[in-house]
Write an enzyme that holds these catalytic residues in place. Sequence first.
Site, mmCIF file in Angstrom:
data_model
loop_
_atom_site.group_PDB
_atom_site.id
_atom_site.type_symbol
_atom_site.label_atom_id
_atom_site.label_comp_id
_atom_site.label_asym_id
_atom_site.label_seq_id
_atom_site.Cartn_x
_atom_site.Cartn_y
_atom_site.Cartn_z
ATOM 1 N N HIS A 73 0.308 -1.249 0.123
ATOM 2 C CA HIS A 73 0.448 0.245 0.167
ATOM 3 C C HIS A 73 0.486 1.776 0.133
ATOM 4 O O HIS A 73 0.333 2.644 -0.017
ATOM 5 C CB HIS A 73 -0.887 -0.192 0.981
ATOM 6 C CG HIS A 73 -0.414 -0.091 2.121
ATOM 7 N ND1 HIS A 73 0.000 -0.633 3.495
ATOM 8 C CD2 HIS A 73 -0.182 1.709 3.168
ATOM 9 C CE1 HIS A 73 0.043 -1.061 4.861
ATOM 10 N NE2 HIS A 73 0.549 1.003 4.489
ATOM 11 N N ASP A 133 1.462 -7.674 1.925
ATOM 12 C CA ASP A 133 1.882 -6.074 1.903
ATOM 13 C C ASP A 133 2.528 -5.763 1.846
ATOM 14 O O ASP A 133 4.007 -5.883 2.404
ATOM 15 C CB ASP A 133 0.927 -5.970 3.363
ATOM 16 C CG ASP A 133 0.249 -4.114 2.852
ATOM 17 O OD1 ASP A 133 1.162 -3.354 2.102
ATOM 18 O OD2 ASP A 133 -0.888 -4.061 3.588
ATOM 19 N N SER A 178 3.617 2.310 8.472
ATOM 20 C CA SER A 178 3.862 1.422 7.341
ATOM 21 C C SER A 178 5.075 0.616 6.597
ATOM 22 O O SER A 178 6.109 1.962 6.203
ATOM 23 C CB SER A 178 2.620 1.623 6.679
ATOM 24 O OG SER A 178 1.291 1.831 6.834
#
Length: 693
Positions: free
Chosen positions: A84, A221, A629
């Site tokens: 992402h 991810d 992240s």
Amino acid sequence: MKAKRIVLSLACMAVLGAKADEGMWTLYNLPNAVYEQMRLEGYQLPYDKLYQADDAIMKAVVNFSGYCSGVVVSPDGLVFTNHHCGFESIRSHSTVEHDYMIDGFIAKSFEEELPNEKMFVSFMVEQKDITEQVLTPAYEKMSDRERSVFLDSIENALSKQVKAQDSTLRLELKPFYEGNRYFATTYRDFYDLRLVFAIPKSMGKFGGETDNWMWPRQTCDFSVFRIYADPKTNGPATYSKDNVPYHPKHWARVSNEGYQDGTFSMTMGYPGSTSRYLSSYGIQERYMQNDARAQVRGVKQEVMKRHMDASEAVRIKYDSKYASSSNYWKNSIGMNKCIDSIGLIGQKQQFEHLLRQWQDSTGFYQGQLDFQLLESLYAKRLEVAKALINFSETFRRTDELSTRAMFVHNGAHPVGHGKRQHINIKDNSETWDYDTDREILGTLLKNYRGKMTTNQQYLPEFYQTIDQQYGGDCQAYADALYAKSKLMKKGKRLYPNKKSFLKDPGVKYGLDLTTIMADLRKNFMQLDDSIAAQERLLCAAKLRMEEDMPHYSDANFTMRLSYGQVKEYRLGNWRSGYRTTAPSMVAKMKKGDSIEDYKVQPEMIDLMQQAGDMPLCFLTTNDITGGNSGSPIFDGKNRLIGLAFDGNWDSLSSDIFFDSQLARCIGVDIRYVLFMMDKWGHADRLIKEINAQ
């Protein structure tokens, strides 16, 4: 007096549930007590392997494009981050004919790796405390404007010093501990960053909004980029076809050994923002802002989703926008539920009561820290704060016309001379859709009006036009703006020195927005400085009262270390388990016909069925937030075991309170990453380059 301080500190710890392994710690001054606790929990290397040594692990960790984190994993500058985090790059290179979001992307050679405009990575070089240079007696007497100028002058002077030593360096001066300390951080930025590997969205975003902020997770991810450098210096360079892969002196080693329940885990990355020193009054304001944000984004996302479902071309343009909006929509909802479920406001009020007792018994900050004043200041700005969050969520970066309309009044640089001065609007039609965008605007205009029934002074003037010329129909007005304004006409010029400039309906719309925005900001800031001063004193009082304990500063997108363990959590008799395996993903994939977020290509089901009990994702007690992240998760030997990508539902209050019993960091297992690179991507050259141990 010291004994009384300790008793009060222990009481405050009981109230707020403080734990020894909580925290986002700066590395250069990591308290010895924290390091010793890390050793007790399983860290196996000397202190200097974190920050000081030539091969210190922090030298492999990067700020990824100013909004995520990442880690260098090869001698040729490969960077791992989340899928992402790389999603906008993947989207920007996609077309209907070559949709890398759906199909994934694999560069088979250096020549096939894709450059990315405006993307970069930053390496932290050094950090130091310069509080004594900043918080002088003269500083305390300055106005807020004078302080801002003073801080800029210090930052500029220090920047000149580091650039004199090395022109590739950049320095930032930032406040820590609510402005009670100031640290200077030096960085080296690399601007040629190329996409190397991306798995299909069905895997990189597996679970979508259904699973976002939830556990169990099976999302793969990750994405892979490469840093390119000047071929002569191995240093930073803007994009050039002649640049070569960057050769770092140190990179993180990838481990194939995995982990067990209780294994030491450590994240390093760039957490964006936390507010754990925030007062109970500030939390109440945050609660209101979360409600408003969730409501407006929910309205906007309904329009986006409908258009995305109807057109592949629209989906490609809006996929990244929708994901970004939806992430904080759900975050806001979850945070408020956590605030309610743990009674956080009440806990903060208890802490503030104890702090007042300490203040009364010691005399510290008497006449300065005033709880009644702080409460009244927040109460006075409640209505303007409501209006400001609704305005920002409605008009800031939500539709292309509003963005352009405000740009011509704020930030546009006309070219030419005299009456021939003009503003060119860049054609970015590949990033937005006409019908989707105008419906978003019309819907949000109507929604904003409904939210301003008690704040009519913050309705822009164009609402009179909507009533008088369009019978109150906000969508009809939005349609007219898109049809008539030169702002939305490709190749048109706007001449700000001509009378016709403000006759353009889009330009007039932008002026009305700018006027209200200025009023909102002015009214908000009239109280903001006073509130910030009291919040700073509140933090200072806590640090003084608990001076025998180590404290970390709130996150501010500087590098932080967090440590903990691989560990499950429990809710009543339910146990989360500390990891997921391939069979759990296959079970979800089989629900793909009824749950869109679980739908994958048939080959992915085959892969996962062949994977046996391969671990996919895992839980740790690491303390993370937005910006983390892509942060590497290391074991006790500084070896990479995963990438942080999310938190569980019960972690959503972590920006203002860390619940060590329930809050968990969710990471993608590095073995899952390597499996997909190997078995799906057949990326032999990359696997060999990484040289996983």
